[in-house]
Design a protein around this motif. Structure first.
Motif, PDB file in Angstrom:
ATOM      1  N   UNK A  21      30.909  14.110  -2.679  1.00  0.00           N
ATOM      2  CA  UNK A  21      29.472  13.819  -2.697  1.00  0.00           C
ATOM      3  C   UNK A  21      29.202  12.407  -2.208  1.00  0.00           C
ATOM      4  N   UNK A  22      30.060  11.468  -2.630  1.00  0.00           N
ATOM      5  CA  UNK A  22      29.902  10.093  -2.192  1.00  0.00           C
ATOM      6  C   UNK A  22      30.072   9.933  -0.696  1.00  0.00           C
ATOM      7  N   UNK A  23      30.919  10.764  -0.101  1.00  0.00           N
ATOM      8  CA  UNK A  23      31.110  10.725   1.353  1.00  0.00           C
ATOM      9  C   UNK A  23      29.823  11.107   2.077  1.00  0.00           C
ATOM     10  N   UNK A  24      29.127  12.130   1.555  1.00  0.00           N
ATOM     11  CA  UNK A  24      27.849  12.509   2.158  1.00  0.00           C
ATOM     12  C   UNK A  24      26.792  11.419   1.929  1.00  0.00           C
ATOM     13  N   UNK A  25      26.778  10.853   0.717  1.00  0.00           N
ATOM     14  CA  UNK A  25      25.847   9.760   0.454  1.00  0.00           C
ATOM     15  C   UNK A  25      26.098   8.605   1.425  1.00  0.00           C
ATOM     16  N   UNK A  26      27.394   8.265   1.614  1.00  0.00           N
ATOM     17  CA  UNK A  26      27.751   7.136   2.481  1.00  0.00           C
ATOM     18  C   UNK A  26      27.346   7.401   3.930  1.00  0.00           C
ATOM     19  N   UNK A  27      27.644   8.609   4.427  1.00  0.00           N
ATOM     20  CA  UNK A  27      27.325   8.937   5.819  1.00  0.00           C
ATOM     21  C   UNK A  27      25.819   8.894   6.062  1.00  0.00           C
ATOM     22  N   UNK A  28      25.054   9.509   5.153  1.00  0.00           N
ATOM     23  CA  UNK A  28      23.609   9.578   5.358  1.00  0.00           C
ATOM     24  C   UNK A  28      22.955   8.214   5.146  1.00  0.00           C
ATOM     25  N   UNK A  29      23.383   7.497   4.115  1.00  0.00           N
ATOM     26  CA  UNK A  29      22.799   6.178   3.882  1.00  0.00           C
ATOM     27  C   UNK A  29      23.197   5.199   4.985  1.00  0.00           C
ATOM     28  N   UNK A  30      24.379   5.391   5.568  1.00  0.00           N
ATOM     29  CA  UNK A  30      24.792   4.552   6.696  1.00  0.00           C
ATOM     30  C   UNK A  30      23.841   4.738   7.873  1.00  0.00           C
ATOM     31  N   UNK A 159      34.671   7.443   9.965  1.00  0.00           N
ATOM     32  CA  UNK A 159      33.473   7.244  10.791  1.00  0.00           C
ATOM     33  C   UNK A 159      32.651   6.071  10.271  1.00  0.00           C
ATOM     34  N   UNK A 160      32.523   5.956   8.947  1.00  0.00           N
ATOM     35  CA  UNK A 160      31.742   4.862   8.367  1.00  0.00           C
ATOM     36  C   UNK A 160      32.355   3.502   8.704  1.00  0.00           C
ATOM     37  N   UNK A 161      33.670   3.386   8.555  1.00  0.00           N
ATOM     38  CA  UNK A 161      34.326   2.112   8.823  1.00  0.00           C
ATOM     39  C   UNK A 161      34.294   1.761  10.313  1.00  0.00           C
ATOM     40  N   UNK A 162      34.435   2.755  11.169  1.00  0.00           N
ATOM     41  CA  UNK A 162      34.344   2.505  12.607  1.00  0.00           C
ATOM     42  C   UNK A 162      32.944   2.008  12.987  1.00  0.00           C
ATOM     43  N   UNK A 163      31.932   2.629  12.377  1.00  0.00           N
ATOM     44  CA  UNK A 163      30.550   2.205  12.644  1.00  0.00           C
ATOM     45  C   UNK A 163      30.335   0.761  12.195  1.00  0.00           C
TER      46      UNK A 163
END
Length: 294
Positions: A21-30, A159-163
């Motif tokens: 769930x946190x992965x989805x939160x992180x991707x969308x909030x990013x 993906x988050x860290x690359x961004x």
């Protein structure tokens, strides 16, 4: 083995669920943080575009026999292009106005997108199977780890860290930040700032579509899947700090884990724990955990 009276396997299962769930939160909030931090637009349509990404994956498989891996690339590309058209034709005229106008416009786009998919597919949801390469689970001894859920966490964090790296540590990221703060100066160096802004918005919404494709095999693909998630994601952005890239990543993952453990120890507040934390953070640090005080 038990921890605070809870079996270790149950604890680890909740940890994994929280990380997913946190992965989805992180991707969308990013994606929201990229768009707000660089373009100063509150994009309420982010949840709807997350839903569109999931539906494109389902439609690609159902109508065109395009597998998961193809749609993991194609769906964000299509949604990114759609986002760039939105930015060019609608959002561009609102940049100098109050944030409320952008919020209302993107909220209207959300209602249109959800209404279209509701009228065609209903609200019951469509199943999407896990790709064969990621089916099954791995026995770690202390828990059974579903392969697909492990993939969600790895893909999202990567993906988050690359961004974050591109925006914060590269020349391209420096141009993006400078272009939003002083566009005339950046244009003097021969850089097409309006095109850069359009591409940035397209990339931000493509992140939402990527998260939607990741989510398709673990939840029912439904027109309401985005609206059920977007309020929590906005809370994550506020807690991390509006426009903070690293704040969105860290806060999204952390709040997902906290939410998962809350389901074990105090399930009555698991649905509201994120908002309780948001209220506390805003009282102590109004700019968010990673935001800059003005």
């Amino acid at each position: 083995m038990e921890i605070f009276g809870v079996p270790l396997q149950a604890m680890m299962s909740q940890l994994l669920l929280g990380l997913v769930n946190g992965s989805f939160y992180a991707m969308l909030s990013l994606g929201l943080a990229v768009i707000f931090g660089l373009l100063n637009v509150i994009n309420f349509s982010h949840g709807a575009l997350y839903m569109v990404g999931a539906f494109l994956a389902w439609m690609g498989l159902t109508y065109f026999n395009l597998n998961y891996w193809v749609m993991l690339v194609l769906a964000p590309l299509v949604v990114g292009i759609f986002g760039m058209i939105m930015e060019r034709t609608m959002l561009r005229w609102l940049y100098k106005l109050d944030h409320l106008y952008g919020l209302l416009l993107t909220f209207g786009i959300t209602l249109v997108l959800e209404g279209v998919f509701r009228s065609v597919y209903g609200v019951s949801g469509q199943p999407y199977s896990v790709p064969d390469q990621l089916a099954g689970a791995t026995n770690l001894g202390f828990m059974i780890l579903p392969n697909y859920r492990a993939w969600i966490v790895v893909a999202s964090v990567t993906v988050c860290l690359l961004t974050w790296f591109v925006i914060e540590k590269t020349k391209l990221g420096a141009y993006l930040r400078a272009g939003t703060e002083n566009p005339k100066l950046v244009e003097a160096f021969g850089i097409n700032v309006p095109l850069m802004v359009t591409l940035t918005y397209g990339f931000g919404v493509a992140l939402a579509a990527f998260a939607g494709v990741l989510a398709a095999p673990v939840i029912q693909v439904s027109p309401l899947m985005g609206s059920n998630l977007i309020i929590t994601v906005f809370a994550v952005v506020v807690i991390g700090g509006m426009g903070s890239i690293m704040g969105s990543i860290v806060t999204g993952l952390l709040l997902g884990v906290i939410e998962g453990f809350t389901r074990v120890f105090y399930p009555e507040i698991s649905a509201t724990v994120v908002f309780i934390i948001m209220a506390i953070v805003l009282l102590v640090r109004p700019a968010g955990l990673f935001g800059k005080e003005k």
